[in-house]
Design a protein around this motif. Structure first.
Motif, PDB file in Angstrom:
ATOM      1  N   UNK A 154       0.789  -1.225   0.000  1.00 11.74           N
ATOM      2  CA  UNK A 154       0.000   0.000   0.000  1.00 11.74           C
ATOM      3  C   UNK A 154       0.818   1.270   0.000  1.00 11.74           C
ATOM      4  N   UNK A 155       2.134   1.152   0.053  1.00  8.83           N
ATOM      5  CA  UNK A 155       2.989   2.333   0.035  1.00  8.83           C
ATOM      6  C   UNK A 155       2.820   3.185   1.287  1.00  8.83           C
ATOM      7  N   UNK A 156       2.979   4.498   1.110  1.00  6.07           N
ATOM      8  CA  UNK A 156       2.981   5.420   2.230  1.00  6.07           C
ATOM      9  C   UNK A 156       1.684   5.496   3.002  1.00  6.07           C
ATOM     10  N   UNK A 157       0.566   5.151   2.362  1.00  2.78           N
ATOM     11  CA  UNK A 157      -0.710   5.240   3.067  1.00  2.78           C
ATOM     12  C   UNK A 157      -0.771   4.246   4.231  1.00  2.78           C
ATOM     13  N   UNK A 158      -0.019   3.149   4.146  1.00  4.10           N
ATOM     14  CA  UNK A 158       0.039   2.208   5.270  1.00  4.10           C
ATOM     15  C   UNK A 158       0.598   2.897   6.510  1.00  4.10           C
ATOM     16  N   UNK A 159       1.666   3.658   6.328  1.00  3.79           N
ATOM     17  CA  UNK A 159       2.275   4.374   7.453  1.00  3.79           C
ATOM     18  C   UNK A 159       1.324   5.437   7.989  1.00  3.79           C
ATOM     19  N   UNK A 160       0.605   6.107   7.089  1.00  4.73           N
ATOM     20  CA  UNK A 160      -0.357   7.124   7.513  1.00  4.73           C
ATOM     21  C   UNK A 160      -1.441   6.505   8.394  1.00  4.73           C
ATOM     22  N   UNK A 161      -1.961   5.353   7.995  1.00  6.35           N
ATOM     23  CA  UNK A 161      -2.999   4.680   8.783  1.00  6.35           C
ATOM     24  C   UNK A 161      -2.447   4.285  10.151  1.00  6.35           C
TER      25      UNK A 161
END
Length: 354
Positions: free
Chosen positions: A19-26
């Motif tokens: 999922x790229x960077x959105x995984x870290x955001x979540x």
């Protein structure tokens, strides 16, 4: 206290790197909102996990990442779509929550918005990708103003509704990243290994400078990776895989600089603030999100997009950057508390207004 349902990206399980960077955001938002006492449920594809955050997992087939497709691609759902299954779950439990938050960059959640009674906040993790997605997003933002959030202005500007987007930036848990002021003679490249990230430009640059390049991240496109290896058989590169945050920050902190070479409009670039937190300067194309993060000449260098010679010149000047300024920027702008403040204000405004 808010009661919030997070609906994850549907191109991969959380923790996989797909999922790229959105995984870290979540992960970061979930962690910060639980710390603040909000009631939170995270829904994600089967196999997902977050550090110290319970996840409700849903079975089904993953979506094809939109960035691997053409702008004219038709709307498509796989059989037994995990995205459709996640939103069927959301429909059934929606009345337990004040707000649903969509993190999937896909046509379906936008289309379903008018059919869901609970307010939906759409956090858009990429710039404009397809004609169909742009069209449905334009329709929904007109019906539900204020419900779209993005990382950066550069990302918002790729859409026709840029003025209606909430600019929210990003953040990391700074306590997980150690400042390193004694780097080794190596450079870093970090991200999904896929054509839009243009890893080959970074490899071409180190092939000229002779400085070793450590490559971190998920190989999303195996053929693309193998082509780079064939094109640069003697380049000083070392693929280190997709590492945990603890291991990544240790290895990243040893590097003299992080190279960011996106061919597309990067929505943000969480890897940039991971580097800053370790005291690692950034050399990035002056394109998309990284151009809003890097302070040119202070915390890194911005380079003409797609210029290998520009990358080489910046590499040769990287020792002019004070690494302490990099950590300082991360602490001032990209803490979880700052991120929580921005998102909490947005969420409360949506709940009050709807």
């Amino acid at each position: 206290m808010l009661k919030i349902l997070f609906l994850s990206t549907s191109v991969g399980s959380l923790g996989s790197g797909q999922g790229g960077g959105v995984e870290l955001t979540i992960q970061n938002l979930a962690q910060e909102f639980r710390r603040r006492g909000h009631q939170l449920e995270v829904v994600a594809p089967e196999g997902s996990w977050l550090n110290n955050i319970p996840v409700t997992t849903i079975t089904g087939n993953l979506q094809v990442p939109v960035q691997t497709q053409s702008r004219e691609v038709p709307i498509c759902l796989p059989d037994n779509s995990v995205l459709a299954n996640m939103w069927d779950y959301a429909r059934r439990v929606q009345h337990k929550y004040d707000l649903l938050v969509n993190f999937a960059f896909d046509w379906l959640p936008f289309y379903l918005t008018p059919f869901i009674e609970t307010t939906i906040a759409h956090f858009i993790s990429m710039g404009s990708m397809t004609v169909a997605s742009d069209r449905i997003m334009q329709q929904i933002i007109q019906q539900y103003p204020g419900t779209f959030g993005v990382y950066t202005q550069s990302q918002a500007d790729t859409f026709p509704f840029a003025a209606d987007c909430e600019i929210l930036s990003s953040a990391i848990d700074l306590s997980l990243y150690q400042f390193n002021n004694t780097p080794e003679a190596s450079l870093a490249w970090l991200g999904r290994i896929a054509p839009e990230k243009a890893l080959e430009d970074a490899v071409a640059a180190v092939n000229i400078t002779g400085i070793p390049l450590k490559i971190f991240g998920k190989i999303q496109d195996q053929d693309y990776w193998e082509q780079i290896c064939r094109d640069f058989p003697d380049a000083p590169i070392d693929y280190q895989g997709f590492l945990s945050t603890e291991k990544l920050q240790q290895e990243l902190g040893k590097c003299r600089a992080l190279l960011m070479t996106p061919r597309w409009i990067e929505a943000f670039g969480n890897v940039a603030i991971e580097a800053l937190a370790c005291g690692v300067p950034i050399i990035a194309y002056r394109r998309g999100g990284p151009s809003e993060i890097v302070k040119d000449g202070q915390t890194g260098w911005l380079v003409e997009p797609d210029s290998i010679s520009g990358l080489v010149e910046a590499i040769n000047q990287i020792d002019q950057i004070e690494r302490q300024l990099c950590r300082q920027q991360a602490e001032e702008q990209y803490s979880l508390e700052a991120l929580g403040d921005r998102f909490e204000a947005w969420f409360k405004k949506l709940v009050i207004n709807n």
